[in-house]
Each structure stands twice: as C-alpha cells, then as structure tokens.
Design a protein around this motif. Structure first.
Motif, short mmCIF file in Angstrom:
data_model
loop_
_atom_site.label_atom_id
_atom_site.label_comp_id
_atom_site.label_asym_id
_atom_site.label_seq_id
_atom_site.Cartn_x
_atom_site.Cartn_y
_atom_site.Cartn_z
N GLN A 74 57.20 45.80 11.11
CA GLN A 74 55.17 45.58 11.13
C GLN A 74 55.01 46.79 11.19
N ILE A 75 53.95 47.36 9.87
CA ILE A 75 53.50 48.70 10.16
C ILE A 75 52.31 48.30 10.78
N ILE A 76 51.80 48.90 12.25
CA ILE A 76 50.27 48.71 13.41
C ILE A 76 49.43 49.90 13.23
N GLY A 77 49.87 51.15 12.07
CA GLY A 77 48.27 52.00 12.39
C GLY A 77 48.85 53.54 12.36
N THR A 78 48.03 54.34 11.72
CA THR A 78 48.77 56.35 11.49
C THR A 78 48.36 56.91 12.68
N GLY A 79 49.00 57.65 12.79
CA GLY A 79 49.14 58.59 13.79
C GLY A 79 48.26 60.02 13.32
N VAL A 80 48.65 61.01 14.12
CA VAL A 80 48.46 62.41 14.33
C VAL A 80 49.68 62.63 12.26
N SER A 81 48.90 63.54 11.97
CA SER A 81 49.86 64.39 10.80
C SER A 81 50.77 63.64 9.53
N ASN A 82 50.13 62.35 9.28
CA ASN A 82 50.06 61.74 8.41
C ASN A 82 51.45 60.99 8.97
N SER A 83 51.76 61.19 10.18
CA SER A 83 52.24 59.71 10.44
C SER A 83 52.24 58.53 10.46
N PHE A 84 52.81 57.50 11.11
CA PHE A 84 52.06 56.09 11.50
C PHE A 84 53.39 55.38 12.40
N TYR A 85 53.31 54.55 12.92
CA TYR A 85 54.09 53.73 14.17
C TYR A 85 53.66 52.44 13.22
N THR A 86 55.42 51.91 13.58
CA THR A 86 55.71 50.51 13.29
C THR A 86 55.71 49.36 14.75
N ARG A 87 56.01 48.31 14.35
CA ARG A 87 56.25 47.88 15.57
C ARG A 87 57.48 46.47 15.27
N TYR A 88 58.59 46.24 15.30
CA TYR A 88 59.50 45.73 15.55
C TYR A 88 60.37 44.69 16.37
N THR A 89 60.34 42.70 15.70
CA THR A 89 59.86 42.11 16.88
C THR A 89 61.64 41.28 16.85
N GLN A 90 62.54 41.32 17.62
CA GLN A 90 63.65 40.49 17.53
C GLN A 90 63.94 39.90 19.19
N ASN A 91 64.00 38.57 18.78
CA ASN A 91 64.63 37.73 19.88
C ASN A 91 63.90 37.95 21.64
N GLY A 92 62.68 38.00 20.66
CA GLY A 92 61.62 38.41 21.81
C GLY A 92 61.64 39.66 22.26
N ARG A 93 62.48 40.79 22.18
CA ARG A 93 62.23 42.09 22.71
C ARG A 93 60.99 42.51 21.41
N ILE A 94 60.72 43.51 22.18
CA ILE A 94 59.31 44.50 20.78
C ILE A 94 60.04 46.11 20.77
N THR A 95 60.15 46.83 20.10
CA THR A 95 60.44 48.43 19.09
C THR A 95 59.35 49.43 19.06
N LEU A 96 59.18 49.52 19.35
CA LEU A 96 57.43 50.90 18.93
C LEU A 96 57.92 51.55 18.48
N GLU A 97 58.04 52.26 17.12
CA GLU A 97 58.58 53.27 16.56
C GLU A 97 57.29 54.48 15.41
N ARG A 98 57.74 55.60 15.51
CA ARG A 98 57.21 56.28 14.90
C ARG A 98 57.97 57.43 13.71
N TYR A 99 57.21 57.50 13.11
CA TYR A 99 57.72 57.50 11.25
C TYR A 99 56.75 59.15 11.10
N ASN A 100 57.58 59.66 10.55
CA ASN A 100 56.70 61.04 10.75
C ASN A 100 55.88 61.08 9.05
N GLY A 101 54.89 62.28 8.47
CA GLY A 101 54.35 62.39 6.76
C GLY A 101 55.84 62.17 6.02
N ASN A 102 56.65 61.97 6.48
CA ASN A 102 58.01 62.12 5.36
C ASN A 102 58.18 60.67 5.12
N SER A 103 58.14 60.27 5.82
CA SER A 103 58.64 58.45 6.43
C SER A 103 60.34 58.21 6.84
#
Length: 477
Positions: free
Chosen positions: A41-70
């Motif tokens: 799930q995309i949760i929002g945008t950061g600086v320099s056109n980056s964005f953050y996602t949230r991934y959930t699996q078996n109750g464990r959550i991972t936060l990820e950051r992607y740059n402006g080039n995805s």
C-alpha cells in the motif's frame, strides 16, 4: 511540397488526439520475493518526488521508500519501542510535511499512552519518542493528515463512547483537544486547509433511520464542536461518503426504504445528498431521491442476476469527485467474493446538481474476476476533467483491433488491456484501449488499478505486476 504539407496537416491534427491518451512512465523491475502485492500500500509522498509504501505479511510490517524514478531505496522493518526501550504496539504510519512518522502505543493497567517517533530519510529511527496523548485501554485510534496538520482521534468503545479529538501542527503538543461522546463507529475523516476537522460516523443497524449517520465538526481554531444527524423518516441511509469539494462539505450515499433492516444488506433504491456550504451546518441543502426506474430496469436487463441475489446489494461506495458547475459525482463498485474468487462487476455513477438533485445515474458495465489469492487486477482509477469523468480499468472480456473496435475474446486469450472510459455530461460513454501502457498479456505485465495513489487530478502513482517482479510508475492523464 504539396505532399509534405498534407503530411504536416495530418500530424498537426493527430498530435492533440494522441496527447489526450493517458501515459504511464514505469520505473525499474523490483523482485517480488513471494510477496502478496494485495498487501502493498502506498501511504504518501516524500521529498524530491519520492514516496513511501507499507507492506504487511503475517502481522509484520515493512516500510519502504522509493525515489522519484520509482526505484526502491530502502526497506525497514517496523518494530516500535516505548520510551523505556520495551516493545510497543504498532498503531499507524503517517506523513507530515513529507516526513514519515511511526505511531505506537503502550498499555498499562488503566490507561494507554500514544507515542510518535520520526523515521528519517535513510530509514533510521530517530531517538526521540514523544508522548502525544493518554486515553483508556479500549480506545481505537484514527488519524488524518494534511501537510503539517495531524488530527488524532481516540474513540472509547464502551458507552457513551467518549472520544478525544486532538489537533497538532508543527508541535507534538496539541493545538487544541476536545473530548465529547461520539455516537457510532467512525467511518471517514476529512480536514480542511485551515484545520477544521469533520468526522462521519455510522450507527448500528438497529438505530432509527433518522440518525443512521452523524457528521461531527471541530473548528480549526479552537476545536469547538457541533454535530448533525444524517437520515430520513422515509429512506434509511445504508452507505455514505464524505468529501470536501470546493470548500463545501459533501455527504452523499445510497438508501433503502426506512423499514428495511440495514444488517440484512437490502438492495438500494435511492440516493441522498447533503451539501453543507463552507462547512456551516445552518447553511445546508439536502435531497433524498429514488433511483430512476428506467435505469434500474435497463441495468438489471443487461446484467441479470442468475442466482436472484440482487446485484446492487453488493455495491460498495468508493469516492466523491467534483465536476464543473458545483456538480458532484458519486462512484461505487459492485464487489463480491465467492468460492475463493473475487468479482468486480460494474461501476455505478450518480451525478448530483449543486442542490443535490440527481441529474442521472449510469453504470460502466464490466466483468472482472480472479482467484482471491492472486493479485487483484480488478477495480478502476477515476478522475475528472471539467465536466467529464474519466475511468481506467482492465478489460477482462474483450480485445480491441487497430481501429479500437471490440473483438470478443475467450478467457484464455483476453489481453486485459487498460481501457479509458470517458463519460460526458449527457451520460454518454466512449471506450478506447490504452495502447501505450506497456501492459497486457503480450508483456505478461499488468496494471493493478486498485493500488493507484492519487497525487492530483492529472497524476497517479500506479503499481504493475509481472512474473516474479513488480514496478511502480507515474500515470498522467
């Protein structure tokens, strides 16, 4: 020379048409690593056109950051700690001023403490853990952010459902805090650019139809609250959507006859619409109307229910969109799941005039299905341009020739090409395939419309699913 001029004229006539087709600029491939992309799930945008996602699996959550080039920059496991270094309970991830924050809580015997902690641009937990508010252990937490504003809601579950609403801006100390008994379950939250918060709640099905929903308003300057019941003696609101469009607050939805019990999932028969001018309850217009009988007859004739299950019982409202002339579009999708299959069959759209009168109701008839364990390619992306509604979805039934004409295809041969549907102010629809999406059966790579994240009316971050990989991209209308 004459031939050259003819070619030039042809190009000049063609370029505007080509320019109207939405395009997708895809980023690099990212290995799936046996991921369930339905949980990404995309949760929002950061600086320099980056964005953050949230991934959930078996109750464990991972936060990820992607740059402006995805392209994925980093991923970090979410493991919240309290100020004493002991394990805390995860509550939420949110974006404030394009910076990501972790909300967590720690329960003690008679209270729950809610904390906030920043995660920096490199994925590191900042050492400071700030106490936001203290509440009862049974309180459910809700949040809504806009730029630097955070609305934090803690609703106690025991009667009388005492609820604490806090507003923060530029500080971890509340700008204001209000505690009132809120009726019902919180469904939606909106906040204006001046910090005024609106909360839409739904009451149990046993409640009277005159108060099926409640809308609460909290003044942005001081938190002063007011509320308004949403309901009617003749029609019972079943579902509602809340939106702030052009400074007016809109609550619109679908209804069944008042004597019907909402918990039995009755089929809708009408719509309702509240326009609250600039958020002032005293300046509101409302309208309850039965759905056009001709539309219902034609809809059911074209989409018969083979098992007599009343297809419209499964309509799920999804969004409100603004149109010119202070008109509003209410969109919903018919969604069912059975025998480990999902079905997203149709999009229903009602257009309301400024005073809440329905101008027309139409449907975009489609049939999308797939195993519940696979990536959900169903659903759609929606936006508006002036007085026109634009939808993108994957066609599971047909293929299209070079002239854009429909060709029937078997389930094993359908290309699942994205199509653009435009709905004009008179309700007419035009459908054409998006040939430049770089997706479909030939590429073994498919657009996932349900995962799209809206940046503005013209641009979305979108997800694509391939064999053992996925990509993010930018879709521009």
């Amino acid at each position: 020379m004459v031939k050259f001029l003819r070619i030039l004229v042809l190009l000049l006539c063609t370029l505007p048409v080509l320019g109207q087709e939405p395009t997708i600029n895809w980023g690099p491939e990212i290995p799936q690593q046996n991921r369930n992309l339905n949980q990404l799930q995309i949760i929002g945008t950061g600086v320099s056109n980056s964005f953050y996602t949230r991934y959930t699996q078996n109750g464990r959550i991972t936060l990820e950051r992607y740059n402006g080039n995805s392209q994925r920059i980093w991923a970090v496991a979410i493991a919240p700690l309290g100020p004493d270094g002991n394990r805390a309970t995860f509550e939420d991830l949110l974006l404030l001023n394009h910076q990501v924050y972790l909300l967590s809580s720690v329960e003690e015997k008679y209270k729950k403490n809610v904390y906030i902690q920043q995660i920096d641009l490199n994925g590191n937990y900042m050492p400071e853990i700030h106490l936001l508010v203290t509440t009862t252990p049974d309180a459910k937490l809700y949040t809504k952010t806009m730029d630097s504003r955070l609305i934090l809601i803690l609703q106690q579950q025991a009667e009388p459902q005492q609820t604490i609403v806090s507003s923060y801006q530029g500080s971890f100390n509340p700008r204001w805090q209000e505690a009132i008994p809120v009726k019902g379950e919180i469904r939606e939250i909106e906040v204006t650019d001046v910090g005024t918060a609106y909360i839409l709640t739904q009451l149990p099905a046993t409640n009277s139809p005159e108060a099926a929903f409640y809308l609460y308003r909290f003044e942005g300057r001081n938190g002063k609250s007011d509320m308004q019941a949403i309901g009617s003696t003749a029609q019972r609101p079943l579902q509602a959507k809340l939106g702030i469009l052009k400074n007016d607050v809109i609550v619109a939805g679908i209804t069944a006859p008042a004597p019907f019990v909402a918990s039995l999932n009755p089929e809708l028969v009408g719509t309702f619409f509240y326009r609250i001018s600039r958020g002032h309850f005293r300046r509101s217009a409302l309208n309850y109307t039965l759905i056009d009988s001709t539309f219902l007859h034609n809809y059911k004739a074209n989409k018969p229910d083979l098992d007599h299950s009343q297809r419209l019982r499964y309509l799920q409202l999804q969004q409100l969109l603004p149109l010119t002339g202070n008109r509003t579009a209410l969109l919903g999708e018919v969604y069912t799941s059975e025998a480990r299959q999902f079905h997203t069959d149709d999009i229903l759209i009602t257009i309301f005039a400024e005073n809440g009168t329905p101008l027309f109701t139409t449907s975009v008839n489609k049939h999308q299905a797939g195993p519940a364990t696979q990536v959900r390619l169903g659903s759609y992306i929606a936006t508006t341009e002036g007085d026109t509604i634009k939808l993108i979805y994957l066609d599971f039934e047909y293929n299209y020739n070079e002239q854009g004409e429909i060709e029937t295809a078997s389930p094993s041969a359908v290309l699942k090409t994205p199509v653009l549907v435009t709905i004009t102010p008179d309700g007419k629809q035009k459908v054409r395939p998006l040939r430049n999406s770089q997706t479909g059966r030939h590429q073994d790579f498919y657009l996932v419309p349900v995962a799209a994240y809206k940046l503005d009316r013209q641009e979305f971050i979108v997800l694509g699913s391939g064999k053992d990989y996925y990509k993010f991209g930018r879709l521009k209308f």
